[in-house]
Design a protein around this motif. Structure first.
Motif, PDB file in Angstrom:
ATOM      1  N   GLN A  73      60.391 -11.149 -21.043  1.00  0.00           N
ATOM      2  CA  GLN A  73      59.855 -11.949 -22.136  1.00  0.00           C
ATOM      3  C   GLN A  73      60.420 -11.470 -23.459  1.00  0.00           C
ATOM      4  O   GLN A  73      60.892 -10.332 -23.580  1.00  0.00           O
ATOM      5  CB  GLN A  73      58.324 -11.884 -22.163  1.00  0.00           C
ATOM      6  CG  GLN A  73      57.738 -10.513 -22.462  1.00  0.00           C
ATOM      7  CD  GLN A  73      56.215 -10.542 -22.494  1.00  0.00           C
ATOM      8  OE1 GLN A  73      55.558 -11.045 -21.584  1.00  0.00           O
ATOM      9  NE2 GLN A  73      55.655  -9.997 -23.572  1.00  0.00           N
ATOM     10  N   ASP A 115      48.349  -9.972 -31.192  1.00  0.00           N
ATOM     11  CA  ASP A 115      49.237  -9.130 -30.399  1.00  0.00           C
ATOM     12  C   ASP A 115      49.954  -9.974 -29.346  1.00  0.00           C
ATOM     13  O   ASP A 115      49.445 -10.994 -28.875  1.00  0.00           O
ATOM     14  CB  ASP A 115      48.440  -8.014 -29.713  1.00  0.00           C
ATOM     15  CG  ASP A 115      47.814  -7.044 -30.716  1.00  0.00           C
ATOM     16  OD1 ASP A 115      48.390  -6.893 -31.806  1.00  0.00           O
ATOM     17  OD2 ASP A 115      46.754  -6.473 -30.393  1.00  0.00           O
ATOM     18  N   THR A 116      51.123  -9.526 -28.966  1.00  0.00           N
ATOM     19  CA  THR A 116      51.886 -10.213 -27.929  1.00  0.00           C
ATOM     20  C   THR A 116      51.414  -9.748 -26.563  1.00  0.00           C
ATOM     21  O   THR A 116      51.500  -8.559 -26.244  1.00  0.00           O
ATOM     22  CB  THR A 116      53.389  -9.911 -28.074  1.00  0.00           C
ATOM     23  OG1 THR A 116      53.847 -10.353 -29.352  1.00  0.00           O
ATOM     24  CG2 THR A 116      54.185 -10.618 -26.979  1.00  0.00           C
ATOM     25  N   THR A 134      54.464 -10.011 -18.191  1.00  0.00           N
ATOM     26  CA  THR A 134      55.189  -9.516 -17.023  1.00  0.00           C
ATOM     27  C   THR A 134      54.222  -8.908 -16.004  1.00  0.00           C
ATOM     28  O   THR A 134      54.593  -8.692 -14.851  1.00  0.00           O
ATOM     29  CB  THR A 134      56.244  -8.469 -17.409  1.00  0.00           C
ATOM     30  OG1 THR A 134      55.598  -7.342 -18.016  1.00  0.00           O
ATOM     31  CG2 THR A 134      57.263  -9.055 -18.379  1.00  0.00           C
ATOM     32  N   GLN A 135      52.989  -8.647 -16.444  1.00  0.00           N
ATOM     33  CA  GLN A 135      51.974  -8.099 -15.548  1.00  0.00           C
ATOM     34  C   GLN A 135      51.181  -9.189 -14.831  1.00  0.00           C
ATOM     35  O   GLN A 135      50.294  -8.883 -14.026  1.00  0.00           O
ATOM     36  CB  GLN A 135      51.002  -7.208 -16.342  1.00  0.00           C
ATOM     37  CG  GLN A 135      51.671  -6.054 -17.072  1.00  0.00           C
ATOM     38  CD  GLN A 135      52.441  -5.151 -16.122  1.00  0.00           C
ATOM     39  OE1 GLN A 135      51.903  -4.716 -15.110  1.00  0.00           O
ATOM     40  NE2 GLN A 135      53.703  -4.886 -16.448  1.00  0.00           N
ATOM     41  N   ASP A 180      51.451  -8.928 -22.632  1.00  0.00           N
ATOM     42  CA  ASP A 180      52.498  -8.560 -21.683  1.00  0.00           C
ATOM     43  C   ASP A 180      52.309  -9.388 -20.414  1.00  0.00           C
ATOM     44  O   ASP A 180      51.608  -8.992 -19.490  1.00  0.00           O
ATOM     45  CB  ASP A 180      52.437  -7.066 -21.367  1.00  0.00           C
ATOM     46  CG  ASP A 180      53.555  -6.628 -20.428  1.00  0.00           C
ATOM     47  OD1 ASP A 180      54.427  -7.477 -20.128  1.00  0.00           O
ATOM     48  OD2 ASP A 180      53.544  -5.470 -19.982  1.00  0.00           O
TER      49      ASP A 180
END
Length: 337
Positions: free
Chosen positions: A119, A102-103, A107-108, A105
């Motif tokens: 991203q 999975d990619t 940004t967190q 996140d």
């Protein structure tokens, strides 16, 4: 300076007359804002996750380490197009090799010195030099001197460009990278770390280029083309990035460059034996969309863009003498590229 020791960075001449003015650079991080101009944007798919990052008070290598840790990968799986100043606010792209799973996140990601603004997936890793250039917004504080002389140099820079010197960051504290490179090429020291070897070779190569450019300025050749010059795509003369192969210049230009090579023969011979190939670099850097204003009587704010590989300090040096706080001297990681 001789061909035996290179222990200090020389003061290469400027193209503009000295204004006699001085100022403080990077008193605050927000006084030096750099925005990378990417060569391309992520396409939305692929094995690499690209991250648009703003960093504040951190160097590029440190951010790469934080990203590797957050993504659970090796640091070698993190790519970036260029090193950016530590004592600044800079925005640049990073890539992480994440072919499976999975990619995340990112940004967190929470960190006081960096923010992930966005991203996206892409098909290739970001590598050094994969950028068009950089946009700068610079505030110079405590400006003293003749404003008329400063304005004259600003106009000259906007019209004619500046000598495309490699910046002092390239040569290390007190020019030490050049001396380390000389010692490495002379086999007085053995450098096992590939990254350090690359830094020393780059410093030596950049030093010889700057010496050629400086000689042309001292001889009154700034803005002039010599017989035998190799021109760039804009029709401006170029200088040598030394290495193996046939020297491309002829006539007067070749004589000048060979004279510098003879004066630094150990460096040039060493670069050839190290496997570097002859390349060329423009002798002129042209700031794009350059503007300036005086928010206060003792503050000068500049905005301009430069192509990849050119230095904002080369622009500032033509305008006035800008001095950074002492805390920056020893730990500047590298040039903005």
């Amino acid at each position: 300076m001789t061909d035996t020791r290179y222990t200090t960075s020389p003061q290469w001449p400027t193209a503009c007359p000295a204004s006699g003015a001085s100022a403080t650079l990077k008193l605050l991080n927000e006084d030096f804002i750099v925005t990378e101009l990417p060569l391309q944007l992520p396409c939305g798919e692929g094995e690499h996750l690209w991250l648009d990052i703003e960093k504040n008070g951190a160097n590029t290598a440190f951010v790469a380490q934080q990203l590797a840790e957050a993504a659970g990968v090796q640091e070698r799986d993190v790519g970036y197009a260029g090193l950016k100043d530590r004592y600044a606010i800079t925005r640049q792209w990073f890539s992480i090799y994440l072919p499976k799973g999975d990619t995340p996140d990112l940004t967190q990601l929470q960190h006081p010195e960096l923010k992930v603004l966005g991203q996206g997936r892409h098909v290739k890793k970001l590598r050094r030099g994969d950028l068009l250039g950089n946009r700068f917004r610079i505030v110079l504080r405590d400006v003293t001197g003749d404003r008329g002389a400063i304005e004259a140099n600003l106009q000259a820079v906007a019209t004619h460009g500046v000598p495309n010197y490699f910046g002092a960051q390239r040569f290390g504290f007190d020019g030490g990278n050049v001396e380390q490179g000389r010692a490495m090429l002379a086999r007085e020291i053995r450098v096992r770390n590939p990254r350090k070897k690359g830094i020393y070779l780059s410093a030596v190569r950049s030093f010889v280029f700057n010496e050629v450019l400086a000689l042309r300025i001292r001889q009154g050749l700034w803005g002039k083309t010599l017989s035998g010059d190799v021109l760039d795509e804009a029709g401006r003369p170029t200088g040598p990035l030394w290495g193996r192969g046939r020297v491309l210049t002829t006539d007067q230009a070749q004589a000048l460059e060979n004279g510098v090579a003879e004066r630094h023969a150990a460096l040039c011979d060493g670069m050839e034996h190290a496997g570097l190939d002859q390349e060329r670099r423009s002798l002129v850097a042209s700031p794009v969309e350059m503007s300036w204003q005086w928010p206060q009587a003792d503050q000068l704010e500049l905005s301009f863009s430069l192509r990849a590989g050119s230095y904002a300090t080369s622009v500032l040096n033509e305008i006035l003498c800008a001095t950074e706080p002492d805390r920056h001297i020893e730990d500047e990681a590298a040039a903005v590229e």
